[in-house]
Design a protein around this motif. Structure first.
Motif, PDB file in Angstrom:
ATOM      1  N   UNK A   1      48.539  46.968  42.337  1.00 19.06           N
ATOM      2  CA  UNK A   1      48.211  47.900  43.224  1.00 19.06           C
ATOM      3  C   UNK A   1      49.871  48.581  43.968  1.00 19.06           C
ATOM      4  N   UNK A   2      49.482  49.886  43.998  1.00 19.18           N
ATOM      5  CA  UNK A   2      50.332  50.237  45.117  1.00 19.18           C
ATOM      6  C   UNK A   2      50.200  50.492  46.770  1.00 19.18           C
ATOM      7  N   UNK A   3      49.155  50.570  47.030  1.00 21.43           N
ATOM      8  CA  UNK A   3      48.751  51.187  48.418  1.00 21.43           C
ATOM      9  C   UNK A   3      47.384  51.242  48.735  1.00 21.43           C
ATOM     10  N   UNK A   4      47.217  49.946  49.803  1.00 17.63           N
ATOM     11  CA  UNK A   4      45.161  50.323  50.064  1.00 17.63           C
ATOM     12  C   UNK A   4      45.479  48.837  50.277  1.00 17.63           C
ATOM     13  N   UNK A   5      43.860  48.282  50.499  1.00 18.08           N
ATOM     14  CA  UNK A   5      43.801  47.405  50.380  1.00 18.08           C
ATOM     15  C   UNK A   5      44.008  46.629  48.739  1.00 18.08           C
ATOM     16  N   UNK A   6      43.603  46.916  47.840  1.00 19.40           N
ATOM     17  CA  UNK A   6      44.202  46.628  46.400  1.00 19.40           C
ATOM     18  C   UNK A   6      45.036  45.709  46.572  1.00 19.40           C
ATOM     19  N   UNK A   7      46.228  45.980  47.968  1.00 24.48           N
ATOM     20  CA  UNK A   7      48.023  44.933  47.644  1.00 24.48           C
ATOM     21  C   UNK A   7      47.990  43.579  48.252  1.00 24.48           C
ATOM     22  N   UNK A   8      46.792  43.601  49.354  1.00 25.27           N
ATOM     23  CA  UNK A   8      46.010  42.625  49.720  1.00 25.27           C
ATOM     24  C   UNK A   8      45.472  41.604  49.480  1.00 25.27           C
ATOM     25  N   UNK A   9      44.399  42.123  48.061  1.00 26.23           N
ATOM     26  CA  UNK A   9      43.801  41.460  47.559  1.00 26.23           C
ATOM     27  C   UNK A   9      43.956  40.844  46.093  1.00 26.23           C
ATOM     28  N   UNK A  10      45.205  41.971  45.603  1.00 26.69           N
ATOM     29  CA  UNK A  10      45.696  41.278  44.476  1.00 26.69           C
ATOM     30  C   UNK A  10      45.760  39.757  44.094  1.00 26.69           C
TER      31      UNK A  10
ATOM     32  N   UNK B   1      40.680  39.336  41.382  1.00 28.61           N
ATOM     33  CA  UNK B   1      41.253  40.465  41.813  1.00 28.61           C
ATOM     34  C   UNK B   1      42.009  40.912  40.040  1.00 28.61           C
ATOM     35  N   UNK B   2      42.698  40.432  39.928  1.00 28.96           N
ATOM     36  CA  UNK B   2      43.659  41.375  38.532  1.00 28.96           C
ATOM     37  C   UNK B   2      42.929  40.332  37.611  1.00 28.96           C
ATOM     38  N   UNK B   3      42.332  39.116  37.318  1.00 31.08           N
ATOM     39  CA  UNK B   3      40.854  38.504  36.060  1.00 31.08           C
ATOM     40  C   UNK B   3      40.198  39.915  35.629  1.00 31.08           C
ATOM     41  N   UNK B   4      39.466  40.712  36.707  1.00 37.02           N
ATOM     42  CA  UNK B   4      38.393  41.686  36.996  1.00 37.02           C
ATOM     43  C   UNK B   4      38.870  42.950  36.352  1.00 37.02           C
TER      44      UNK B   4
ATOM     45  N   UNK C   1      49.259  41.857  39.823  1.00 41.85           N
ATOM     46  CA  UNK C   1      49.345  42.585  38.380  1.00 41.85           C
ATOM     47  C   UNK C   1      48.904  41.988  37.259  1.00 41.85           C
ATOM     48  N   UNK C   2      48.172  43.006  36.435  1.00 37.62           N
ATOM     49  CA  UNK C   2      47.183  42.729  35.610  1.00 37.62           C
ATOM     50  C   UNK C   2      48.434  43.060  33.467  1.00 37.62           C
ATOM     51  N   UNK C   3      47.644  42.664  33.085  1.00 32.95           N
ATOM     52  CA  UNK C   3      48.846  42.872  32.147  1.00 32.95           C
ATOM     53  C   UNK C   3      47.814  42.209  30.800  1.00 32.95           C
ATOM     54  N   UNK C   4      47.593  44.183  29.789  1.00 38.20           N
ATOM     55  CA  UNK C   4      47.125  43.507  28.977  1.00 38.20           C
ATOM     56  C   UNK C   4      48.383  44.075  27.795  1.00 38.20           C
ATOM     57  N   UNK C   5      47.409  43.993  26.556  1.00 39.48           N
ATOM     58  CA  UNK C   5      48.498  44.116  25.308  1.00 39.48           C
ATOM     59  C   UNK C   5      46.904  43.857  23.627  1.00 39.48           C
ATOM     60  N   UNK C   6      47.948  45.057  22.761  1.00 34.57           N
ATOM     61  CA  UNK C   6      46.525  45.249  22.088  1.00 34.57           C
ATOM     62  C   UNK C   6      47.499  46.172  20.672  1.00 34.57           C
TER      63      UNK C   6
END
Length: 157
Positions: A108-117, A121-124, A1-6
């Protein structure tokens, strides 16, 4: 997971006015080349947004559907970009004095992102999302007469 605040130097109502106009997503969502269609009842639950995303000639169609909508407080989208799968994008607006503390969570919920997070990846994604929040903040401040001076820089995490 990626989290940003502003911290956005505009009220939650002013920031919400940008989120609630689906045709304006291309102005602040990094990577959006063109908004193809927005349901007229955006951002009500079930409303859809179709966009073309990419860099240069490398583009694909993406769609978002609203899963949760609490006006001026919370908007959660499910973004689908085949063949990459789907992600949950949660935006929360917290009043902070006369301003808005904006939090963006991507997962990510589904797909390749679930295996790569995870790293990297989360930093990008966090860097990309930070760019989006900077654009959103600038538009909100410009349109609502605020000043971007004094706003702390956004940081991933």
């Amino acid at each position: 997971m990626a989290r940003n605040r502003r911290l956005i130097l505009s009220s939650p109502s002013e920031v919400w006015s940008l989120l609630s106009d689906g045709l304006r997503y291309g102005e602040w969502v990094t990577g959006t080349q063109h908004v193809l269609a927005a349901d007229p009842h955006w951002p009500e639950v079930g409303a859809r947004l179709r966009v073309r995303v990419g860099v240069g000639p490398l583009a694909l169609e993406d769609s978002c559907v609203v899963r949760i909508c609490e006006p001026r407080r919370r908007l959660e989208l499910e973004a689908k970009a085949e063949p990459f799968g789907a992600a949950r994008i949660a935006m929360n607006l917290l009043p902070w004095g006369e301003n808005t503390l904006f939090t963006l969570d991507w997962h990510p919920l589904r797909g390749p992102g679930t295996r790569m997070h995870g790293l990297p990846v989360d930093y990008i994604v966090a860097v990309r999302n930070g760019m989006m929040l900077t654009k959103l903040a600038r538009i909100a401040v410009r349109e609502h007469g605020g000043s971007d001076r004094g706003a702390p820089a956004e940081r991933p995490g």
